[in-house]
Design an enzyme around this catalytic site. Structure first.
Site, short mmCIF file in Angstrom:
data_model
loop_
_atom_site.label_atom_id
_atom_site.label_comp_id
_atom_site.label_asym_id
_atom_site.label_seq_id
_atom_site.Cartn_x
_atom_site.Cartn_y
_atom_site.Cartn_z
N THR A 283 3.66 -4.97 23.56
CA THR A 283 2.62 -3.93 23.55
C THR A 283 1.31 -4.46 22.97
OG1 THR A 283 3.53 -3.15 21.46
CG2 THR A 283 4.24 -2.00 23.45
N PHE B 19 0.85 -1.19 0.00
CA PHE B 19 0.00 0.00 0.00
C PHE B 19 0.89 1.24 0.00
CE2 PHE B 19 -2.72 -3.31 1.38
CZ PHE B 19 -4.03 -2.91 1.12
N GLU C 78 -2.23 -4.25 13.73
CA GLU C 78 -1.16 -5.09 14.31
C GLU C 78 -1.63 -5.75 15.61
OE1 GLU C 78 3.29 -4.20 14.13
OE2 GLU C 78 2.78 -3.61 16.19
N TYR D 196 3.65 8.23 0.87
CA TYR D 196 4.33 6.93 0.91
C TYR D 196 4.72 6.43 -0.49
CZ TYR D 196 3.90 6.17 5.92
OH TYR D 196 4.05 6.27 7.29
N ASP E 181 4.85 -3.88 4.11
CA ASP E 181 4.84 -2.42 4.17
C ASP E 181 5.74 -1.85 3.08
OD1 ASP E 181 3.12 -2.25 6.29
OD2 ASP E 181 4.53 -1.26 7.65
N VAL E 182 5.33 -0.71 2.53
CA VAL E 182 6.08 -0.11 1.42
C VAL E 182 7.33 0.64 1.89
CG1 VAL E 182 4.83 2.09 1.37
CG2 VAL E 182 5.84 1.17 -0.75
N ASP E 183 7.32 1.12 3.14
CA ASP E 183 8.46 1.94 3.60
C ASP E 183 9.59 1.03 4.10
OD1 ASP E 183 6.74 1.21 5.65
OD2 ASP E 183 7.27 2.91 6.92
N HIS F 10 8.51 -9.27 15.60
CA HIS F 10 8.79 -7.84 15.59
C HIS F 10 10.22 -7.57 16.07
CE1 HIS F 10 8.38 -3.57 16.23
NE2 HIS F 10 7.11 -3.58 15.83
#
Length: 275
Positions: A166, A42, A224, A47, A132-134, A154
């Site tokens: 978290t 995405f 998440e 982005y 994720d694109v980043d 993670h």
């Protein structure tokens, strides 16, 4: 063989680290299966700037020698860079509406993925990864990552005690995980598996998020949090070590011998529509 890391979960699913697989052997096994890996990404708003690095590095490292179909969702199709793709590598650009809150973008992904699998992928792909694109690839990400249901540990939480995770801790949220529960903390930035399993995951998370929305609650880490709840009760059949999503290329760790994919350093306040 690695003795410095856990290479299997308590429910006996493999955890993939460098040194736990033979790339030549596993490639030759999967080569005979004529598989297609759908990959969703995405890129909304600012982005789109990450697309060129993502796609160029993917062409260099991601399922090299296998059929890959990228499905790119964007609100700015004109910003998609022209990246030369290898043989049997395809890119389909799909227009989605712009959104004002990055949280909404992040939470709408589950529904979009659910519909994509239902409407298009059933006949054209065997596996799907949602990334994720980043991010940018720096090393091999290959068929050793394939499985029925695949989660990525993670990078901030792979060597910390469970009480630091978290998770969503409010019982009124559908993503709620009670203290003392949970196995690993998984990133929402990369997950995948078979079409059937990922469809069930995205559908379940979408339904749970809709219940939360109806109750005016938003889980602490959005989709998440819901992904972690899903993985608690639907154990992944394979886990990928933080090699498969590191936090920053300049940060090293003794156990991470190779960085395969890493988040790109960025200024959240500048690229996100709201903060």
């Amino acid at each position: 063989f690695r003795t410095d890391v856990a290479s299997v979960t308590p429910w006996l699913a493999p955890i993939v680290w460098e040194g736990t697989f033979d790339s030549t052997l596993i490639d030759s096994i999967y080569k005979q299966q004529n598989i297609t890996i759908a990959t969703t990404v995405f890129a909304l708003g600012k982005y789109t700037r990450f697309l060129k690095d993502f796609l160029e590095s993917a062409e260099e490292h991601y399922f090299v020698g296998f059929r890959v179909h990228y499905h790119l969702f964007t609100d700015q199709a004109e910003e998609v860079p022209n990246v030369k793709l290898g043989q049997e590598r395809y890119l389909t650009v799909k227009k989605v509406p712009s959104m004002n809150r990055w949280q909404d973008i992040s939470m709408s992904r589950m529904e979009i993925l659910e519909k994509l699998i239902e409407n298009e992928l059933a006949s054209e792909a065997d596996y799907i990864f949602c990334l994720d694109v980043d991010t940018k690839f720096y090393g091999r990400w290959g068929v050793e990552s394939l499985g029925r249901l695949v989660g990525v540990i993670h990078p901030w939480f792979f060597n910390v005690p469970r009480f630091i995770f978290t998770y969503e801790r409010r019982p009124e949220s559908q993503a709620y995980i009670p203290a003392g529960e949970g196995d690993y903390y998984f990133t929402g930035a990369a997950f995948g598996g078979s079409l059937e399993d990922v469809h069930h995951l995205t559908k379940t998370c979408r339904e749970q998020m809709n219940i939360d929305i109806a109750n005016s609650i938003e889980a602490i880490w959005h989709e998440e949090s819901h992904l972690n709840k899903y993985f608690l009760y639907n154990k992944p059949s394979k886990l990928l070590s933080p090699e498969y999503l590191w936090r920053d290329i300049s940060m090293s760790s003794g156990q991470v011998k190779i960085i395969r994919l890493s988040h790109v350093a960025k200024n959240n306040a500048e690229v996100r529509p709201n903060l």
